[in-house]
Write a protein that holds these residues in place. Structure first.
Motif, PDB file in Angstrom:
ATOM      1  N   SER A  67      -6.307   6.674   0.420  1.00  0.00           N
ATOM      2  CA  SER A  67      -7.097   6.530   1.635  1.00  0.00           C
ATOM      3  C   SER A  67      -8.516   7.070   1.428  1.00  0.00           C
ATOM      4  O   SER A  67      -9.494   6.523   1.951  1.00  0.00           O
ATOM      5  CB  SER A  67      -6.402   7.273   2.781  1.00  0.00           C
ATOM      6  OG  SER A  67      -7.256   7.403   3.880  1.00  0.00           O
ATOM      7  N   ARG A 105      -2.032   4.967   7.416  1.00  0.00           N
ATOM      8  CA  ARG A 105      -1.222   4.877   6.190  1.00  0.00           C
ATOM      9  C   ARG A 105       0.006   5.778   6.288  1.00  0.00           C
ATOM     10  O   ARG A 105       1.092   5.418   5.828  1.00  0.00           O
ATOM     11  CB  ARG A 105      -2.057   5.265   4.959  1.00  0.00           C
ATOM     12  CG  ARG A 105      -3.071   4.191   4.546  1.00  0.00           C
ATOM     13  CD  ARG A 105      -3.858   4.643   3.309  1.00  0.00           C
ATOM     14  NE  ARG A 105      -4.973   3.764   3.036  1.00  0.00           N
ATOM     15  CZ  ARG A 105      -4.943   2.722   2.202  1.00  0.00           C
ATOM     16  NH1 ARG A 105      -3.837   2.443   1.546  1.00  0.00           N
ATOM     17  NH2 ARG A 105      -6.000   1.959   2.021  1.00  0.00           N
ATOM     18  N   SER A 164       0.835  -1.220   0.000  1.00  0.00           N
ATOM     19  CA  SER A 164       0.000   0.000   0.000  1.00  0.00           C
ATOM     20  C   SER A 164       0.856   1.251   0.000  1.00  0.00           C
ATOM     21  O   SER A 164       0.508   2.252  -0.640  1.00  0.00           O
ATOM     22  CB  SER A 164      -0.890   0.047   1.244  1.00  0.00           C
ATOM     23  OG  SER A 164      -1.738  -1.041   1.279  1.00  0.00           O
ATOM     24  N   THR A 165       1.960   1.212   0.741  1.00  0.00           N
ATOM     25  CA  THR A 165       2.830   2.385   0.805  1.00  0.00           C
ATOM     26  C   THR A 165       3.463   2.656  -0.562  1.00  0.00           C
ATOM     27  O   THR A 165       3.515   3.806  -1.015  1.00  0.00           O
ATOM     28  CB  THR A 165       3.919   2.185   1.876  1.00  0.00           C
ATOM     29  OG1 THR A 165       3.272   1.958   3.133  1.00  0.00           O
ATOM     30  CG2 THR A 165       4.833   3.391   1.985  1.00  0.00           C
ATOM     31  N   LEU A 188      -0.916   8.957  -0.804  1.00  0.00           N
ATOM     32  CA  LEU A 188      -1.493   8.154   0.275  1.00  0.00           C
ATOM     33  C   LEU A 188      -2.860   8.698   0.689  1.00  0.00           C
ATOM     34  O   LEU A 188      -3.782   7.932   0.980  1.00  0.00           O
ATOM     35  CB  LEU A 188      -0.529   8.097   1.471  1.00  0.00           C
ATOM     36  CG  LEU A 188       0.738   7.267   1.209  1.00  0.00           C
ATOM     37  CD1 LEU A 188       1.822   7.562   2.238  1.00  0.00           C
ATOM     38  CD2 LEU A 188       0.419   5.766   1.180  1.00  0.00           C
TER      39      LEU A 188
END
Lengths: 206, 206
Positions: free
Chosen positions: B162, B174, A149-150, B158
């Motif tokens: 999100s 995150r 995800s990062t 991010l």
């Protein structure tokens, strides 16, 4: 056979023209008239391939997934790095990829699940990180789902920023810099010095 | 004085209503009619404060910069981390901030330099990283300008991801995960264990 080839060519021509229109104007401002004007096809020919603007956008998002070519590398972390660097380079020039990324990032009336692009990239990276983990390339305690995800989230923002500053000319450098910061928290120390984070990957597999 | 207060309240009410409209529809689809409908003000009162939709957007972008509150921390890397975590939390709820981020990320007819939001955040982070470097918190050889761009770019993506997955409910997590990967490539080893990457920062300064 000749007819089928012509059909494939028209379909490709529509997708590429539509991609340029979506990339320049965004989904909502793009019209099928704009797309037709670029292809030189009739409206009938357009609708033969795609019943609507939305159908074209769905095909473009699928093309995004096809662009995720997983490089064959012995070191799987190197494969992840090269996947992102190659994607960065293709984003500089490929109108279909540029449009698919803009479709993923902007909130428009296009109703496909906005997760699609993130999930396609995420699945490819997660699979490689799993293999990297099995090969002992990953630091103990690292959550590879979180790493995935990062990487996907950071890539998304870095390409947006690079687009604003340099029309993506500096994107591979920005992705390389990201990896140099990220790798010490991800890769085993013994592997660190062997990973390349620039586009010039040596011809032989690492 | 009462008149001035009323003026400030109307201005704030316009900004907040406009922010909600921009956040929901994007700049191009938002109309001053939509904004008026939410404020209950007359068109004359709106134009008294802002001559155009663009003027409202410019004010929202300025609000973005004002939202970058630099936390006072002895350890300057901790200040950078907390700046991003606090910004992440405010993005969950603050309509003005949400709109300013959407204005920064999407390509619209709004003509302000798209770099503005990146540069405002970048300047605050770079100043803190300079202090961190002077205090010996940064690994030797780290290019802090490159670190700044990586942090700003990664944050941008991010928060987008999100938003798509959780309407930003998971954004602080995150951002925390990003920092856990990033810090080993940025902070001196002695400092690493002392840095907090979750929202629950102890009351006393670290």
């Amino acid at each position: 056979m000749a007819t089928q080839e012509r059909g494939t060519r028209s379909r490709h021509s529509i997708l590429e023209s539509a991609a340029r229109v979506f990339d320049e104007r965004g989904y909502d401002a793009a019209s099928t008239n704009d797309i037709l004007a670029r292809t030189g096809l009739t409206r009938g020919a357009l609708y033969h391939h795609f019943p609507s603007k939305e159908a074209i956008a769905v095909a473009l998002v699928t093309a995004h997934s096809e662009a995720l070519v997983v490089p064959d590398r012995a070191v799987k972390l190197q494969a992840v790095i090269d996947l992102t660097l190659e994607f960065a380079q293709r984003l500089q020039h490929d109108p279909v990829l540029r449009a698919s990324v803009r479709l993923a990032v902007e909130q428009t009336s296009f109703s496909r699940p906005p997760q699609t692009a993130y999930e396609q990239s995420g699945a490819a990276i997660l699979a490689l990180l799993r293999q990297a983990e099995e090969q002992g390339e990953i630091l103990p305690g690292v959550d590879i789902q979180e790493a995935t995800s990062t990487i996907v989230g950071a890539f998304t923002g870095l390409q947006l920023m690079s687009q604003v500053y340099s029309n993506r000319a500096d994107l591979p450098e920005r992705i390389g810099a990201f990896w140099r910061f990220m790798l010490p928290g991800l890769a085993t120390p013994g592997l660190l010095g062997r990973l390349h984070t620039t586009v010039t990957v040596p011809a032989e597999d690492v």
